[in-house]
Motif scaffolding. Structure first.
Motif, PDB file in Angstrom:
ATOM      1  N   TYR A   2     -32.742 -23.744 -11.261  1.00  0.00           N
ATOM      2  CA  TYR A   2     -31.691 -24.717 -11.534  1.00  0.00           C
ATOM      3  C   TYR A   2     -30.991 -25.106 -10.242  1.00  0.00           C
ATOM      4  CZ  TYR A   2     -32.290 -22.245 -15.958  1.00  0.00           C
ATOM      5  OH  TYR A   2     -32.814 -21.645 -17.065  1.00  0.00           O
ATOM      6  N   GLY A   3     -30.724 -26.379 -10.089  1.00  0.00           N
ATOM      7  CA  GLY A   3     -29.782 -26.801  -9.071  1.00  0.00           C
ATOM      8  C   GLY A   3     -28.383 -26.518  -9.574  1.00  0.00           C
ATOM      9  N   THR A   4     -27.508 -26.029  -8.717  1.00  0.00           N
ATOM     10  CA  THR A   4     -26.165 -25.664  -9.167  1.00  0.00           C
ATOM     11  C   THR A   4     -25.070 -26.522  -8.544  1.00  0.00           C
ATOM     12  OG1 THR A   4     -26.041 -23.939  -7.460  1.00  0.00           O
ATOM     13  CG2 THR A   4     -26.797 -23.275  -9.655  1.00  0.00           C
ATOM     14  N   GLU A   5     -25.262 -26.989  -7.301  1.00  0.00           N
ATOM     15  CA  GLU A   5     -24.216 -27.788  -6.670  1.00  0.00           C
ATOM     16  C   GLU A   5     -24.759 -28.484  -5.429  1.00  0.00           C
ATOM     17  OE1 GLU A   5     -19.443 -27.351  -5.713  1.00  0.00           O
ATOM     18  OE2 GLU A   5     -20.699 -25.561  -5.752  1.00  0.00           O
ATOM     19  N   VAL A   6     -24.220 -29.673  -5.167  1.00  0.00           N
ATOM     20  CA  VAL A   6     -24.469 -30.367  -3.898  1.00  0.00           C
ATOM     21  C   VAL A   6     -23.138 -30.435  -3.157  1.00  0.00           C
ATOM     22  CG1 VAL A   6     -25.179 -32.511  -2.786  1.00  0.00           C
ATOM     23  CG2 VAL A   6     -26.370 -31.721  -4.842  1.00  0.00           C
ATOM     24  N   LEU A   7     -23.105 -29.891  -1.949  1.00  0.00           N
ATOM     25  CA  LEU A   7     -21.867 -29.798  -1.181  1.00  0.00           C
ATOM     26  C   LEU A   7     -21.875 -30.797  -0.029  1.00  0.00           C
ATOM     27  CD1 LEU A   7     -21.566 -25.904  -0.929  1.00  0.00           C
ATOM     28  CD2 LEU A   7     -20.329 -27.409  -2.487  1.00  0.00           C
ATOM     29  N   THR A   8     -20.745 -31.436   0.173  1.00  0.00           N
ATOM     30  CA  THR A   8     -20.516 -32.241   1.366  1.00  0.00           C
ATOM     31  C   THR A   8     -19.171 -31.802   1.947  1.00  0.00           C
ATOM     32  OG1 THR A   8     -19.329 -34.005   0.207  1.00  0.00           O
ATOM     33  CG2 THR A   8     -21.736 -34.184   0.311  1.00  0.00           C
ATOM     34  N   SER A   9     -18.797 -32.366   3.062  1.00  0.00           N
ATOM     35  CA  SER A   9     -17.510 -31.991   3.660  1.00  0.00           C
ATOM     36  C   SER A   9     -16.340 -32.351   2.745  1.00  0.00           C
ATOM     37  CB  SER A   9     -17.339 -32.688   5.017  1.00  0.00           C
ATOM     38  OG  SER A   9     -18.312 -32.222   5.925  1.00  0.00           O
ATOM     39  N   GLU A  10     -16.566 -33.301   1.822  1.00  0.00           N
ATOM     40  CA  GLU A  10     -15.489 -33.731   0.933  1.00  0.00           C
ATOM     41  C   GLU A  10     -15.190 -32.714  -0.161  1.00  0.00           C
ATOM     42  OE1 GLU A  10     -16.762 -37.462  -0.536  1.00  0.00           O
ATOM     43  OE2 GLU A  10     -16.435 -38.535   1.353  1.00  0.00           O
ATOM     44  N   ASN A  11     -16.208 -32.030  -0.648  1.00  0.00           N
ATOM     45  CA  ASN A  11     -15.974 -31.078  -1.737  1.00  0.00           C
ATOM     46  C   ASN A  11     -16.221 -29.631  -1.332  1.00  0.00           C
ATOM     47  OD1 ASN A  11     -18.743 -31.013  -1.552  1.00  0.00           O
ATOM     48  ND2 ASN A  11     -19.130 -31.345  -3.718  1.00  0.00           N
ATOM     49  N   SER A  12     -16.395 -29.382  -0.037  1.00  0.00           N
ATOM     50  CA  SER A  12     -16.595 -28.023   0.455  1.00  0.00           C
ATOM     51  C   SER A  12     -15.351 -27.553   1.208  1.00  0.00           C
ATOM     52  CB  SER A  12     -17.812 -27.980   1.398  1.00  0.00           C
ATOM     53  OG  SER A  12     -17.938 -26.707   1.992  1.00  0.00           O
ATOM     54  N   GLU A  13     -15.130 -26.257   1.196  1.00  0.00           N
ATOM     55  CA  GLU A  13     -13.981 -25.701   1.903  1.00  0.00           C
ATOM     56  C   GLU A  13     -14.158 -25.775   3.416  1.00  0.00           C
ATOM     57  OE1 GLU A  13     -13.354 -21.775   0.485  1.00  0.00           O
ATOM     58  OE2 GLU A  13     -12.836 -22.395  -1.561  1.00  0.00           O
ATOM     59  N   THR A  14     -15.380 -25.881   3.860  1.00  0.00           N
ATOM     60  CA  THR A  14     -15.659 -25.969   5.294  1.00  0.00           C
ATOM     61  C   THR A  14     -16.414 -27.256   5.592  1.00  0.00           C
ATOM     62  OG1 THR A  14     -17.731 -24.753   5.048  1.00  0.00           O
ATOM     63  CG2 THR A  14     -15.756 -23.465   5.558  1.00  0.00           C
ATOM     64  N   GLU A  15     -16.299 -27.722   6.801  1.00  0.00           N
ATOM     65  CA  GLU A  15     -17.000 -28.942   7.204  1.00  0.00           C
ATOM     66  C   GLU A  15     -18.484 -28.654   7.353  1.00  0.00           C
ATOM     67  OE1 GLU A  15     -16.845 -32.393  10.679  1.00  0.00           O
ATOM     68  OE2 GLU A  15     -15.379 -30.757  10.644  1.00  0.00           O
TER      69      GLU A  15
ATOM     70  N   VAL B  57     -37.296 -28.551  -7.429  1.00  0.00           N
ATOM     71  CA  VAL B  57     -36.068 -28.522  -8.231  1.00  0.00           C
ATOM     72  C   VAL B  57     -34.852 -28.805  -7.352  1.00  0.00           C
ATOM     73  CG1 VAL B  57     -34.544 -27.050  -9.596  1.00  0.00           C
ATOM     74  CG2 VAL B  57     -37.006 -26.998 -10.005  1.00  0.00           C
ATOM     75  N   LEU B  58     -34.771 -28.161  -6.197  1.00  0.00           N
ATOM     76  CA  LEU B  58     -33.616 -28.335  -5.315  1.00  0.00           C
ATOM     77  C   LEU B  58     -33.509 -29.777  -4.816  1.00  0.00           C
ATOM     78  CD1 LEU B  58     -33.749 -25.059  -3.181  1.00  0.00           C
ATOM     79  CD2 LEU B  58     -32.257 -25.573  -5.121  1.00  0.00           C
ATOM     80  N   SER B  59     -34.624 -30.364  -4.402  1.00  0.00           N
ATOM     81  CA  SER B  59     -34.573 -31.731  -3.877  1.00  0.00           C
ATOM     82  C   SER B  59     -34.301 -32.743  -4.986  1.00  0.00           C
ATOM     83  CB  SER B  59     -35.867 -32.071  -3.134  1.00  0.00           C
ATOM     84  OG  SER B  59     -36.997 -31.907  -3.971  1.00  0.00           O
ATOM     85  N   ASP B  60     -34.834 -32.516  -6.171  1.00  0.00           N
ATOM     86  CA  ASP B  60     -34.590 -33.434  -7.289  1.00  0.00           C
ATOM     87  C   ASP B  60     -33.136 -33.400  -7.752  1.00  0.00           C
ATOM     88  OD1 ASP B  60     -37.177 -34.283  -7.258  1.00  0.00           O
ATOM     89  OD2 ASP B  60     -37.812 -33.155  -9.027  1.00  0.00           O
ATOM     90  N   TYR B  61     -32.433 -32.318  -7.451  1.00  0.00           N
ATOM     91  CA  TYR B  61     -31.054 -32.165  -7.900  1.00  0.00           C
ATOM     92  C   TYR B  61     -30.088 -33.042  -7.099  1.00  0.00           C
ATOM     93  CZ  TYR B  61     -26.830 -29.786  -9.530  1.00  0.00           C
ATOM     94  OH  TYR B  61     -25.608 -29.495 -10.085  1.00  0.00           O
ATOM     95  N   VAL B  62     -30.500 -33.484  -5.912  1.00  0.00           N
ATOM     96  CA  VAL B  62     -29.628 -34.282  -5.048  1.00  0.00           C
ATOM     97  C   VAL B  62     -29.660 -35.739  -5.501  1.00  0.00           C
ATOM     98  CG1 VAL B  62     -29.147 -34.988  -2.680  1.00  0.00           C
ATOM     99  CG2 VAL B  62     -30.058 -32.702  -3.142  1.00  0.00           C
ATOM    100  N   HIS B  63     -28.492 -36.296  -5.760  1.00  0.00           N
ATOM    101  CA  HIS B  63     -28.396 -37.666  -6.250  1.00  0.00           C
ATOM    102  C   HIS B  63     -28.688 -38.658  -5.127  1.00  0.00           C
ATOM    103  CE1 HIS B  63     -26.648 -41.273  -8.128  1.00  0.00           C
ATOM    104  NE2 HIS B  63     -26.833 -40.635  -9.276  1.00  0.00           N
TER     105      HIS B  63
ATOM    106  N   GLU C 278     -27.455 -26.337  -3.436  1.00  0.00           N
ATOM    107  CA  GLU C 278     -27.528 -24.938  -3.867  1.00  0.00           C
ATOM    108  C   GLU C 278     -28.288 -24.844  -5.190  1.00  0.00           C
ATOM    109  OE1 GLU C 278     -23.485 -23.590  -4.094  1.00  0.00           O
ATOM    110  OE2 GLU C 278     -23.437 -23.130  -1.942  1.00  0.00           O
ATOM    111  N   GLY C 279     -28.949 -23.723  -5.388  1.00  0.00           N
ATOM    112  CA  GLY C 279     -29.682 -23.518  -6.629  1.00  0.00           C
ATOM    113  C   GLY C 279     -29.999 -22.066  -6.876  1.00  0.00           C
ATOM    114  N   ASP C 280     -30.396 -21.778  -8.094  1.00  0.00           N
ATOM    115  CA  ASP C 280     -30.757 -20.418  -8.510  1.00  0.00           C
ATOM    116  C   ASP C 280     -32.199 -20.393  -8.989  1.00  0.00           C
ATOM    117  OD1 ASP C 280     -28.246 -19.488  -7.979  1.00  0.00           O
ATOM    118  OD2 ASP C 280     -27.566 -19.478 -10.064  1.00  0.00           O
ATOM    119  N   GLU C 281     -32.953 -19.433  -8.474  1.00  0.00           N
ATOM    120  CA  GLU C 281     -34.255 -19.082  -9.032  1.00  0.00           C
ATOM    121  C   GLU C 281     -33.996 -17.944 -10.005  1.00  0.00           C
ATOM    122  OE1 GLU C 281     -38.496 -19.355  -6.709  1.00  0.00           O
ATOM    123  OE2 GLU C 281     -37.002 -18.026  -5.889  1.00  0.00           O
ATOM    124  N   ALA C 282     -34.342 -18.134 -11.261  1.00  0.00           N
ATOM    125  CA  ALA C 282     -34.013 -17.126 -12.280  1.00  0.00           C
ATOM    126  C   ALA C 282     -35.289 -16.476 -12.798  1.00  0.00           C
ATOM    127  CB  ALA C 282     -33.247 -17.774 -13.427  1.00  0.00           C
TER     128      ALA C 282
END
Length: 196
Positions: free
Chosen positions: A13-26, A114-120, A133-137
């Protein structure tokens, strides 16, 4: 035992896409972060209608975690991101997969997809550094099939062990608690009422 099947599964599963806008760090360069998860799941499959999730337990500690930086080419499009993730897989001494999953045909290509398809698409169009970010389960599923024993309610003699906690493998949220005895004891007509 008739009516019960246990088998290994791999899900990603893809879990999150982070950028500087929604991440705590740049974020200055693209990267991905993947975690290996372990879980067990019990499902009841009636003769008619939908499967019922009886319980699921996910181990809190990940089996592995890996987060490498990627070349700037990964920002251009999904195909480039997929190729970059393929070229920077977790080392074998980090991504250690239990032997029971070796014959399922799952490999790093599937995880990278899965990870690449999760990015809009919007993220690629902005051409700013991001992280996916993603999880292999890796888990074991117990499938309880309905047959005559279940209708006679003699299933109580072989009921599955109650689970101590129930969490969604995808988001980690707790699942609504319903006693296993109640779920397994539902008659077919009651099942249809629930899902219609």
């Amino acid at each position: 035992m008739a009516g019960r099947e246990v088998f290994p599964v791999v899900e990603c599963y893809g879990t999150e896409v982070l950028t500087s806008e929604n991440s705590e760090t740049e974020i200055n360069v693209p990267f991905y972060r993947v975690r290996g998860r372990s879980f067990t799941r019990t499902i009841f499959r009636p003769t008619e209608g939908f499967d019922l999730l009886l319980g699921q337990v996910r181990d809190e500690a990940p089996m592995y975690e890996f987060s490498p930086y990627l070349p700037l080419d990964a920002l251009e499009n999904r195909e480039n991101l997929h190729q970059c993730i393929l070229e920077y897989p977790p080392p074998e001494n980090i991504r250690v997969i239990p032997d029971q999953f070796n014959n399922l045909g799952w490999n790093w290509y599937h995880t990278a997809t899965v990870l690449s398809d999760y990015v809009h698409d919007v993220v690629f169009n902005n051409n700013i550094p991001f992280a996916v970010e993603g999880d292999e389960a890796f888990g074991t599923v117990t499938l309880m099939r309905q047959d005559n024993r279940w209708r006679r309610e003699s299933w109580r003699l072989n009921a599955p062990e109650p689970m101590l906690s129930r969490e969604c493998t995808i988001c980690g949220d707790p699942l609504t608690y319903t006693p296993i005895d109640y779920l397994l004891g539902l008659q077919e007509s009651n099942m249809r009422d629930i899902f219609t």
